[in-house]
Design a protein around this motif. Structure first.
Motif, PDB file in Angstrom:
ATOM      1  N   PRO A 171     -28.137  13.734 -38.169  1.00  0.00           N
ATOM      2  CA  PRO A 171     -29.147  13.036 -37.350  1.00  0.00           C
ATOM      3  C   PRO A 171     -30.300  13.949 -36.954  1.00  0.00           C
ATOM      4  O   PRO A 171     -30.103  15.123 -36.626  1.00  0.00           O
ATOM      5  N   LEU A 172     -31.495  13.400 -37.006  1.00  0.00           N
ATOM      6  CA  LEU A 172     -32.710  14.084 -36.564  1.00  0.00           C
ATOM      7  C   LEU A 172     -33.325  13.300 -35.419  1.00  0.00           C
ATOM      8  O   LEU A 172     -33.202  12.079 -35.350  1.00  0.00           O
ATOM      9  N   ILE A 173     -33.979  14.016 -34.511  1.00  0.00           N
ATOM     10  CA  ILE A 173     -34.747  13.371 -33.453  1.00  0.00           C
ATOM     11  C   ILE A 173     -36.223  13.585 -33.763  1.00  0.00           C
ATOM     12  O   ILE A 173     -36.675  14.724 -33.917  1.00  0.00           O
ATOM     13  N   ILE A 174     -36.975  12.495 -33.892  1.00  0.00           N
ATOM     14  CA  ILE A 174     -38.408  12.578 -34.158  1.00  0.00           C
ATOM     15  C   ILE A 174     -39.139  12.112 -32.905  1.00  0.00           C
ATOM     16  O   ILE A 174     -39.079  10.943 -32.531  1.00  0.00           O
ATOM     17  N   ASP A 175     -39.768  13.073 -32.230  1.00  0.00           N
ATOM     18  CA  ASP A 175     -40.527  12.786 -31.004  1.00  0.00           C
ATOM     19  C   ASP A 175     -42.003  12.698 -31.338  1.00  0.00           C
ATOM     20  O   ASP A 175     -42.536  13.559 -32.063  1.00  0.00           O
ATOM     21  N   CYS A 176     -42.676  11.689 -30.814  1.00  0.00           N
ATOM     22  CA  CYS A 176     -44.119  11.568 -30.957  1.00  0.00           C
ATOM     23  C   CYS A 176     -44.757  11.888 -29.613  1.00  0.00           C
ATOM     24  O   CYS A 176     -44.424  11.270 -28.593  1.00  0.00           O
TER      25      CYS A 176
ATOM     26  N   GLN B 229     -32.525  23.730 -43.469  1.00  0.00           N
ATOM     27  CA  GLN B 229     -32.877  23.290 -42.119  1.00  0.00           C
ATOM     28  C   GLN B 229     -32.084  22.062 -41.708  1.00  0.00           C
ATOM     29  O   GLN B 229     -31.669  21.939 -40.549  1.00  0.00           O
ATOM     30  N   LEU B 230     -31.878  21.163 -42.639  1.00  0.00           N
ATOM     31  CA  LEU B 230     -31.291  19.867 -42.310  1.00  0.00           C
ATOM     32  C   LEU B 230     -29.776  19.888 -42.257  1.00  0.00           C
ATOM     33  O   LEU B 230     -29.157  19.138 -41.497  1.00  0.00           O
TER      34      LEU B 230
ATOM     35  N   PRO C 241     -35.721  22.368 -32.510  1.00  0.00           N
ATOM     36  CA  PRO C 241     -36.910  21.964 -33.275  1.00  0.00           C
ATOM     37  C   PRO C 241     -36.951  22.679 -34.623  1.00  0.00           C
ATOM     38  O   PRO C 241     -36.716  23.886 -34.696  1.00  0.00           O
ATOM     39  N   ILE C 242     -37.239  21.930 -35.682  1.00  0.00           N
ATOM     40  CA  ILE C 242     -37.311  22.544 -37.010  1.00  0.00           C
ATOM     41  C   ILE C 242     -38.658  22.318 -37.678  1.00  0.00           C
ATOM     42  O   ILE C 242     -38.953  22.954 -38.692  1.00  0.00           O
TER      43      ILE C 242
ATOM     44  N   LEU D  36     -22.510  28.301 -48.665  1.00  0.00           N
ATOM     45  CA  LEU D  36     -23.375  28.824 -47.617  1.00  0.00           C
ATOM     46  C   LEU D  36     -23.880  27.749 -46.677  1.00  0.00           C
ATOM     47  O   LEU D  36     -24.299  26.677 -47.094  1.00  0.00           O
ATOM     48  N   PRO D  37     -23.871  28.032 -45.358  1.00  0.00           N
ATOM     49  CA  PRO D  37     -24.343  27.081 -44.362  1.00  0.00           C
ATOM     50  C   PRO D  37     -25.853  27.144 -44.209  1.00  0.00           C
ATOM     51  O   PRO D  37     -26.546  27.687 -45.053  1.00  0.00           O
ATOM     52  N   GLN D  38     -26.353  26.630 -43.082  1.00  0.00           N
ATOM     53  CA  GLN D  38     -27.792  26.580 -42.853  1.00  0.00           C
ATOM     54  C   GLN D  38     -28.367  27.992 -42.736  1.00  0.00           C
ATOM     55  O   GLN D  38     -27.663  28.965 -42.595  1.00  0.00           O
TER      56      GLN D  38
END
Length: 491
Positions: free
Chosen positions: A167-172, A160-161, A136-137, A12-14
């Protein structure tokens, strides 16, 4: 000769793919001389076609056995083929998909974006999808007036991942009450990279994005992972396969700003050539997915902002015209009731959400008191600027304690800033007029124009957060799936 009975294991996928994935299975008789050739090298046009079958993945996973037997038919859909046989498909969830990663993030030396105080930072974590875009997760809470913030633990599931290497993008961001948040910096890391940061007790520098690729500016501010913990929890699939249901509801905007339904430039115009308008498209695409998670497929359907025949303007009327029963049969029933209502309801206004949300919450509350294993999903489709924002916030805060999620689709070119506030994309949970904070985020908003202009489908955009909202509710209530053994927890 291939057997007429066959089994296939589907890993199973995401989460949103579990909700939406369509499967087609084809059966061939592979000649003996090809038996030593790798499957991927086989030319299927050289093999004898025996039949095919198709289904939506949800048809398999909603079964307690996670198995489904399908009748084979020819490529033209002729199910009357003699001796075509059947195909039995069994789905299994990989162990990794039940893994949850819990992390505590901390930052140091963030850039100050405010003139008379310090920044109010929050993090937004997005996943890069196959198309190259990002979804966005997860969002943290806002830490006020602090350039060295530490946030509450963040939990991310492998649903989710996708994997620890994605790769994830973490924005502050520095939070601003007007919704125009200032980007402080960004980091691109996988979960595996974040685990390494924790083990090495080191930070990673934020970067300031640049329009010229490869010319990002490294900033002084750093991101640290103070805690990293993996555990195995019950998954969305554990609940669904043990009998829990998603019950679909829909509410449609009948305000005058949609335009005269009889004119082609109206958002409610029904094209007799068969082309769907934005309302029909949203109903069909979301309903076609969620209907498989609802055993009786009877869906409450309402309109708001319109004037039914011989009545007053109503902000929650039954779409089918019935004075007592709001339910219709299946997605086709919603589509038919909507088309009929366009002939029997005068467009009016204003755009008020409070009553339909309260009505959906009432149904969810009644189900909860009856100990039913149901979770409700309300789809609101609207073209307008919401005029009862605080009343809607109050309704959503109350509903956040119930088994309910709300999907909002914005159609047309209106200003949807208020919808983004409801979606809590600012990293803060909604607050009611009495100061009560929402128990959890239950809203997902998607403007249709952004979906049409991008590479992500409306279903993917809307349903991305739904499994996690479902799980957050179940875990907060300590509701466990039936017939499922306890998951093991690992450090």
């Amino acid at each position: 000769m291939a057997s007429s009975h066959n089994s296939s294991y589907h890993y199973l996928p995401q989460s949103y793919a579990i909700l939406t994935s369509f499967q087609r299975f084809q059966v061939y008789d592979v000649d003996t001389k090809y038996h030593n050739i790798p499957v991927k090298m086989l030319k299927l046009n050289e093999q004898e076609f025996l039949g095919e079958a198709s289904c939506v993945l949800s048809e398999i996973v909603t079964k307690h056995s996670k198995s489904l037997t399908l009748n084979l038919h020819d490529r033209k859909g002729n199910r009357g083929m003699k001796n075509a046989g059947t195909l039995t498909v069994h789905a299994e969830e990989t162990v990794s998909s039940r893994t949850v990663v819990e992390m505590i993030f901390r930052c140091s030396d963030l850039e100050n974006k405010d003139l008379f105080s310090k920044s109010d930072p929050f993090l937004r974590i997005s996943k890069i999808v196959e198309s190259g875009g990002s979804v966005p997760i997860c969002k943290t809470e806002v830490v006020n007036n602090n350039l060295n913030p530490t946030w509450k633990p963040v939990s991310l599931s492998m649903h989710q991942l996708g994997s620890k290497d994605n790769p994830l993008i973490i924005d502050c961001y520095d939070f601003n009450s007007n919704g125009n948040h200032d980007l402080i910096g960004k980091v691109q890391k996988s979960v595996a990279n974040l685990e390494t940061l924790h083990k090495d007790k080191t930070g990673t520098n934020f970067f300031s994005p640049s329009h010229v690729q490869g010319h990002e500016k490294m900033l002084k501010g750093q991101l640290f992972v103070d805690s990293f913990y993996e555990k195995v929890e019950y998954s969305f699939l554990d609940y669904i396969s043990s009998g829990f249901e998603l019950n679909f509801m829909v509410a449609i905007d009948f305000t005058a700003s949609n335009g005269n339904p009889r004119l082609p430039d109206s958002l409610h115009y029904i094209d007799h050539s068969g082309r769907l308008n934005a309302y029909q498209q949203a109903i069909f695409e979301v309903g076609e997915v969620i209907q498989f998670y609802d055993s009786d497929r009877r869906f409450p359907a309402w309109g708001f902002g319109g004037r039914p025949i011989d009545g007053q303007v109503s902000h929650c009327f039954n779409l089918n015209g019935s004075p007592i029963d709001c339910e219709v049969e299946g997605v086709d029933g919603i589509m038919s009731a909507y088309a009929s209502a366009l002939h029997n309801v005068s467009l009016a206004g204003p755009t008020l959400f409070g009553q339909v949300i309260n009505k959906a919450a009432q149904i969810a509350s009644h189900s909860l008191s009856s100990n039913q294993i149901k979770y409700f999903v309300l789809l609101i489709i609207t073209d307008g600027v919401i005029t009862d924002l605080q009343e809607t916030k109050d309704a959503l805060v109350r509903a956040s304690d119930l088994p309910l999620s709300i999907l909002i689709v914005g159609v047309g070119g209106a200003d949807f800033k208020a919808m983004e506030i409801l979606d809590a994309d600012n990293g803060q949970r909604l607050e009611s007029s009495t100061g009560r904070i929402a128990t959890r985020d239950i809203v997902q908003f998607v403007p249709m124009r952004e979906v049409h202009g991008g590479q992500i489908s409306i279903v993917q955009s809307l349903l991305e957060e739904l499994p996690n909202q479902f799980l957050t509710y179940m875990r907060s209530r300590d509701i466990k799936p039936r017939f499922v053994t306890n998951p093991q927890t690992s450090g």
